[in-house]
Design a protein around this motif. Structure first.
Motif, short mmCIF file in Angstrom:
data_model
loop_
_atom_site.label_atom_id
_atom_site.label_comp_id
_atom_site.label_asym_id
_atom_site.label_seq_id
_atom_site.Cartn_x
_atom_site.Cartn_y
_atom_site.Cartn_z
N TRP A 45 0.87 -1.15 -0.23
CA TRP A 45 -0.09 0.05 -0.15
C TRP A 45 0.87 1.25 0.02
O TRP A 45 0.35 2.28 -0.49
N GLY A 46 1.98 1.31 0.69
CA GLY A 46 2.76 2.49 0.96
C GLY A 46 3.14 3.23 -0.48
O GLY A 46 3.55 2.45 -1.55
N LYS A 47 3.63 4.50 -0.69
CA LYS A 47 3.62 5.14 -1.60
C LYS A 47 5.42 5.64 -1.38
O LYS A 47 6.13 5.76 -2.35
N GLU A 48 5.79 5.88 -0.38
CA GLU A 48 7.18 6.27 0.09
C GLU A 48 8.20 4.92 -0.18
O GLU A 48 7.83 4.12 0.51
N PRO A 49 9.25 5.27 -0.98
CA PRO A 49 9.94 3.96 -1.10
C PRO A 49 10.68 3.51 -0.02
O PRO A 49 11.17 4.44 0.79
N PHE A 50 10.94 2.38 0.28
CA PHE A 50 11.43 1.74 1.40
C PHE A 50 11.89 0.43 1.16
O PHE A 50 11.27 -0.45 0.17
N VAL A 51 12.73 -0.19 2.00
CA VAL A 51 13.11 -1.67 2.23
C VAL A 51 13.35 -1.88 3.48
O VAL A 51 13.53 -1.12 4.39
N TYR A 52 12.83 -3.33 3.51
CA TYR A 52 12.91 -3.78 5.01
C TYR A 52 13.30 -5.18 4.73
O TYR A 52 12.89 -6.11 4.56
N LEU A 53 14.55 -5.53 5.79
CA LEU A 53 14.72 -6.97 6.01
C LEU A 53 14.51 -7.37 7.22
O LEU A 53 14.49 -6.98 8.25
N ALA A 54 13.45 -8.39 7.07
CA ALA A 54 12.72 -9.25 8.20
C ALA A 54 13.45 -10.28 9.02
O ALA A 54 13.90 -11.11 8.63
N PRO A 55 13.74 -9.76 10.24
CA PRO A 55 14.53 -10.67 11.17
C PRO A 55 14.22 -12.11 11.12
O PRO A 55 14.81 -12.98 11.41
N ASP A 56 12.88 -12.12 11.18
CA ASP A 56 12.21 -13.48 11.57
C ASP A 56 11.96 -14.23 10.16
O ASP A 56 11.55 -15.34 10.26
N SER A 57 12.49 -13.68 9.19
CA SER A 57 12.78 -14.56 8.02
C SER A 57 13.85 -15.43 7.68
O SER A 57 14.08 -16.27 6.85
N VAL A 58 14.89 -15.03 8.41
CA VAL A 58 16.35 -15.52 8.45
C VAL A 58 16.20 -16.77 8.55
O VAL A 58 15.75 -17.49 9.85
N GLU A 59 16.67 -17.85 7.63
CA GLU A 59 16.63 -19.19 7.72
C GLU A 59 17.95 -19.78 7.03
O GLU A 59 18.57 -19.54 6.27
#
Length: 343
Positions: free
Chosen positions: A256-270
């Motif tokens: 939904w967001g309009k402002e550019p961003f990136v986010y590395l999800a800690p709980d996805s590290v496997e």
């Protein structure tokens, strides 16, 4: 006699119809006498004639419309506004200022109402077997969050929490807040007025389980998919007692967001069977670059969710950086023997 603050619109309610670049307004006023709610049109026989006068001003304080009618007239007060500036969600949450006064025939003021007014035309209709909502004649696509009004022990504390939560909801890119019915009608009306300032629509669920807009009760809305919960144990954008957004928050922000961003999800590290690692990056950029230990690992093109696999980890700490459209995020995680870092 005074305006009924518990009635629609806090006692001063207006509906807007658009036609040929004009706004046709219909005003309804609700008054109360001796703690009993009465729609405008009721006047005790012994009371002197009471008149209501309403004034609409733009953001500069200029009067753009006035109207008067005696309390007792059953017909609503009507008016036409040429070239109105309409409330258009987060794009333009424009609000007019409205003032209404109840006055006796001798000139004594009985009550005064002031507030902010969004002029908008919100309707629902059936289209190809499905119900859709139109805002000012254009299709409104709901990006909804379920929200429970907080109870911080004091009005000031609750107000502060609501303001902080609304800022987060705006950053998420939502355009609609669905509230539980735990608060009173007055609480919901006050909350809806606050959301008007931010460009957010508000709806609540009625007795029959249907969702309807708080300030436009006759307009219903149906949801095709389950909405996220703002704060909750399951499907919560925030976990109870936590001020940090969950990974789910960034998943919806990527959508939904309009402002550019990136986010590395800690709980996805496997940790993979190969001994290398994988990580998920949420972003609304169409291209994301991942760096490991400062060196470029991989570019990916896509939407919302970018999964990087077979990331080598030569040192005890995995150092990850992501970039996209001028924004960046970093994540550092210490290696452990389990297949997942978070459970």
């Amino acid at each position: 006699m005074k305006f009924d603050r518990m009635a629609p619109g806090g006692g001063v309610n207006v509906t807007c119809r658009l036609e040929n670049a004009r706004a046709y307004l219909e005003w309804n006023f609700y008054v109360t006498e001796k703690d009993s709610r009465q729609e405008m049109g009721y006047v005790p026989p012994a009371s002197p004639q009471v008149t209501v006068r309403v004034c609409l001003k733009d953001h500069r304080g200029e009067v753009v419309m006035e109207g008067m009618k005696p309390v007792g007239e059953e017909e609503p007060l009507e008016g036409i506004l040429l070239k109105p500036r309409l409330w258009n969600g987060t794009k333009d949450p424009y609000l007019y200022e409205v003032e209404a006064v109840l006055t006796e025939q001798r000139g004594k003021i009985l009550d005064r109402y002031t507030g902010k007014l969004p002029l908008r035309n919100l309707i629902s209709r059936e289209n190809c077997g499905e119900w859709e909502v139109l805002l000012n004649g254009e299709t409104f696509r709901p990006q909804a969050v379920f929200y429970t009004l907080p109870n911080a022990g004091s009005e000031a504390g609750s107000q502060s929490m609501i303001m902080e939560d609304l800022q987060q909801i705006l950053r998420l890119g939502a355009n609609l807040v669905c509230v539980s019915n735990e608060g009173t009608e007055g609480d919901l009306t006050h909350f809806a007025r606050l959301c008007d300032r931010y460009g957010l629509l508000v709806c609540s669920r009625g007795q029959k389980g249907q969702w309807a807009f708080v300030r436009e009760r006759m307009v219903k809305i149906c949801f095709q998919e389950e909405m996220p919960v703002y704060r909750g144990e399951e499907k919560g954008l925030f976990l109870p007692g936590n001020t940090w957004p969950s990974s789910l928050y960034y998943k919806y922000k990527a959508r939904w967001g309009k402002e550019p961003f990136v986010y590395l999800a800690p709980d996805s590290v496997e940790k993979l069977k190969s001994g290398n690692y994988s990580v998920c990056c949420y972003s609304n950029c169409d291209r994301v670059a991942l760096y490991t230990d400062g060196a470029l690992f991989e570019f990916q093109r896509g939407q919302e969710e970018f999964v990087f696999r077979e990331i080598p980890a030569k040192s005890p700490c995995i150092l990850l950086n992501a970039e996209g459209d001028g924004c960046a995020a970093s994540l550092s995680v210490h290696k452990i023997s389990q297949s997942n870092f978070f459970h």
